[in-house]
Scaffold this active site. Structure first.
Site, PDB file in Angstrom:
ATOM      1  N   HIS A 123      39.660  44.014  35.307  1.00 40.77           N
ATOM      2  CA  HIS A 123      40.015  42.732  35.925  1.00 40.77           C
ATOM      3  C   HIS A 123      38.890  41.733  35.674  1.00 40.77           C
ATOM      4  O   HIS A 123      37.845  41.773  36.319  1.00 40.77           O
ATOM      5  CB  HIS A 123      40.231  42.920  37.427  1.00 40.77           C
ATOM      6  N   HIS A 176      38.277  37.397  34.001  1.00 40.51           N
ATOM      7  CA  HIS A 176      38.911  36.136  33.581  1.00 40.51           C
ATOM      8  C   HIS A 176      38.099  35.564  32.423  1.00 40.51           C
ATOM      9  O   HIS A 176      37.209  34.729  32.611  1.00 40.51           O
ATOM     10  CB  HIS A 176      38.967  35.148  34.751  1.00 40.51           C
ATOM     11  N   GLN A 209      47.670  30.852  37.756  1.00 37.60           N
ATOM     12  CA  GLN A 209      46.684  30.534  38.783  1.00 37.60           C
ATOM     13  C   GLN A 209      47.237  29.628  39.875  1.00 37.60           C
ATOM     14  O   GLN A 209      46.891  29.763  41.051  1.00 37.60           O
ATOM     15  CB  GLN A 209      45.462  29.873  38.142  1.00 37.60           C
ATOM     16  N   HIS A 211      47.317  39.416  40.930  1.00 41.29           N
ATOM     17  CA  HIS A 211      46.488  39.159  42.103  1.00 41.29           C
ATOM     18  C   HIS A 211      47.417  39.242  43.320  1.00 41.29           C
ATOM     19  O   HIS A 211      48.524  38.682  43.295  1.00 41.29           O
ATOM     20  CB  HIS A 211      45.893  37.759  42.054  1.00 41.29           C
ATOM     21  N   GLU A 267      44.928  38.077  48.147  1.00 42.82           N
ATOM     22  CA  GLU A 267      43.489  37.800  48.080  1.00 42.82           C
ATOM     23  C   GLU A 267      43.152  36.724  49.110  1.00 42.82           C
ATOM     24  O   GLU A 267      42.939  35.564  48.798  1.00 42.82           O
ATOM     25  CB  GLU A 267      43.071  37.342  46.683  1.00 42.82           C
ATOM     26  N   ASP A 307      35.639  40.754  37.467  1.00 43.06           N
ATOM     27  CA  ASP A 307      36.346  39.536  37.883  1.00 43.06           C
ATOM     28  C   ASP A 307      35.797  38.284  37.224  1.00 43.06           C
ATOM     29  O   ASP A 307      36.453  37.699  36.377  1.00 43.06           O
ATOM     30  CB  ASP A 307      36.351  39.397  39.409  1.00 43.06           C
TER      31      ASP A 307
END
Length: 436
Positions: free
Chosen positions: A69, A71, A164, A222, A225, A321
């Site tokens: 995981h 980005h 996102q 996701h 969160e 992350d």
């Protein structure tokens, strides 16, 4: 496999060390496969062809680390266009939205390539990266699809279509998700808790699974969160997983709300997750600083119930992350850094717990992505040799990856730093490696 280049590794301590003990082993790699694995000194197979020998000298030979995981589209973007002054997730997402219009394919590739290099040099052999699709031009998607091909000899890279700003809450969100998959993204992602309403979040989950079915792709999203104990989309993810027969092909990242659920509901959800075979990926570096921002004291730790989920038989993994982006201004692409944070926050410092935790950046993380991490004859030769003796030392020291091997080829080598200590009388020089 006659004629293939041969790599021979001698005197290596093997993962998992609780199984192999202190005995050392010799391994032979021909082409991209392990062809022999025997106790040191017993190798009888004559080595032909171009041969390189690496003497591990008792060091720890591990499956490659896995970052399940990250980005990569926004790495190394800290301060562009501005810094995150509050340190909150909400401001981070706003900054990223301001930055997206200025992204270029070349810029995304350059920054992502640099961080991939950092990860590979530190022992990572497989990366799963989310890539934001809430951009009419899909700039980051196009960049990372190109880069995936360019780095294929260094690392196994998978891409996740990540909305996102939501699928229903962003203009043409469904079409952008589908186009990203058509362009070659590997995995269908999502963020249901970020939709405008609970109902939209549930509809988003249905959209994700339909898209996954359309493209015969796995799901990695996701989920929950947030510190809001009423955010409960994970149960819908697990239900869809079972109803669509996708057990073992679904990953839920973060799920920090689970740390705020009452114990009765958490127990119920854990049983559902186990039946569904959903992998949970915790991201301790980000969530320990992003969550609990609205708390006074006591402050929540900002991480899901890692220890309890693991004990219940759920496949739990650990991700990095962010690397120097609006969410997390720190980071150096080290999965051992992420794991060190996890064992502290999750209070997994019992001896057996530390060994189990190491699986969260190797075997568990690979399993969640449908990959094998086996070190055995016939398996693909992916591994790292760390400058330490076992898994616990790897967590404690975060040592150099002396050698990193991807599909049978050495793709990175690191010489560990050394310090020189001068005693008071200056007559004697003591040299030692800091990671010891």
């Amino acid at each position: 496999m006659s004629g293939d280049p041969v790599l021979r590794v001698t005197n290596a301590r093997l993962y998992p060390t609780p199984q192999h003990g202190s005995e050392t082993y010799d391994l032979v790699v021909e082409g991209n496969r392990f062809t022999s694995l025997v106790p040191s000194g017993t190798l009888a197979v004559p080595l032909a062809g171009e041969t390189r020998v690496i003497d591990a000298e008792g060091r720890f030979l591990s499956p490659p680390l896995v970052d399940p995981h990250v980005h990569l589209d926004c790495v190394l973007g800290v301060g562009d266009p501005r810094h995150n002054q509050t340190g909150t997730l909400l401001e981070a997402i706003q900054i990223w939205s301001e930055r997206k219009p200025s992204l270029t394919v070349a810029g995304v590739k350059e920054r992502a390539r640099q961080v991939i290099g950092w990860e590979v040099a530190q022992g990572t052999g497989f990366i799963r990266s989310h890539v934001d699709v809430c951009d009419p031009n899909l700039t980051a998607v196009r960049a990372l699809v190109e880069l995936r091909q360019e780095v294929r000899e260094l690392v196994d890279l998978q891409l996740i279509a990540f909305p996102q700003d939501g699928i229903l809450s962003f203009p043409d969100g469904k079409d952008l998700m589908r186009e990203a998959m058509r362009l070659g993204v590997d995995v269908a992602g999502g963020i249901p808790h970020y939709e405008w309403t609970r109902e939209d979040g549930i509809e988003e989950i249905q959209c994700i699974f339909e898209l996954a079915h359309e493209f015969a792709a796995p799901v990695d999203l996701h989920c929950d969160e947030t510190d809001d104990e009423q955010s409960r989309f994970l149960e819908h993810v697990a239900a869809q997983t079972m109803r669509r027969g996708m057990q073992g092909r679904v990953v839920a990242g973060h799920v920090t709300a689970m740390a705020s659920y009452n114990d009765a509901y958490a127990f119920k959800l854990t049983q559902i997750l186990r039946r569904a075979g959903v992998t949970i990926v915790a991201n301790p570096l980000d969530n320990i600083v992003l969550q609990g921002r609205f708390d006074t004291y006591p402050k929540r730790r900002g991480m899901t119930r890692v220890k309890e989920l693991d004990a219940a038989g759920i496949n739990v993994a650990c991700g990095h992350d962010s690397v120097m982006d609006p969410c997390y201004p720190l980071g150096r692409g080290s999965m051992l850094d992420a794991l060190s944070m996890l064992v502290h926050v999750a209070q997994m410092t019992g001896r057996d717990e530390l060994y189990r935790a190491y699986d969260m950046v190797t075997a568990n993380a690979a399993r969640g992505a449908g990959r094998s991490s086996a070190i055995q004859e016939g398996a693909c030769a992916n591994f790292a040799i760390f400058d330490c003796e076992d898994e616990i030392d790897a967590i404690r020291l975060r040592p150099a990856a002396r050698y990193v091997v991807h599909e049978g080829r050495v793709v990175a080598e690191t010489e560990p730093a050394r310090a020189r200590i001068f005693p008071e009388n200056h007559e004697e020089l003591v040299t030692f490696t800091p990671a010891s």
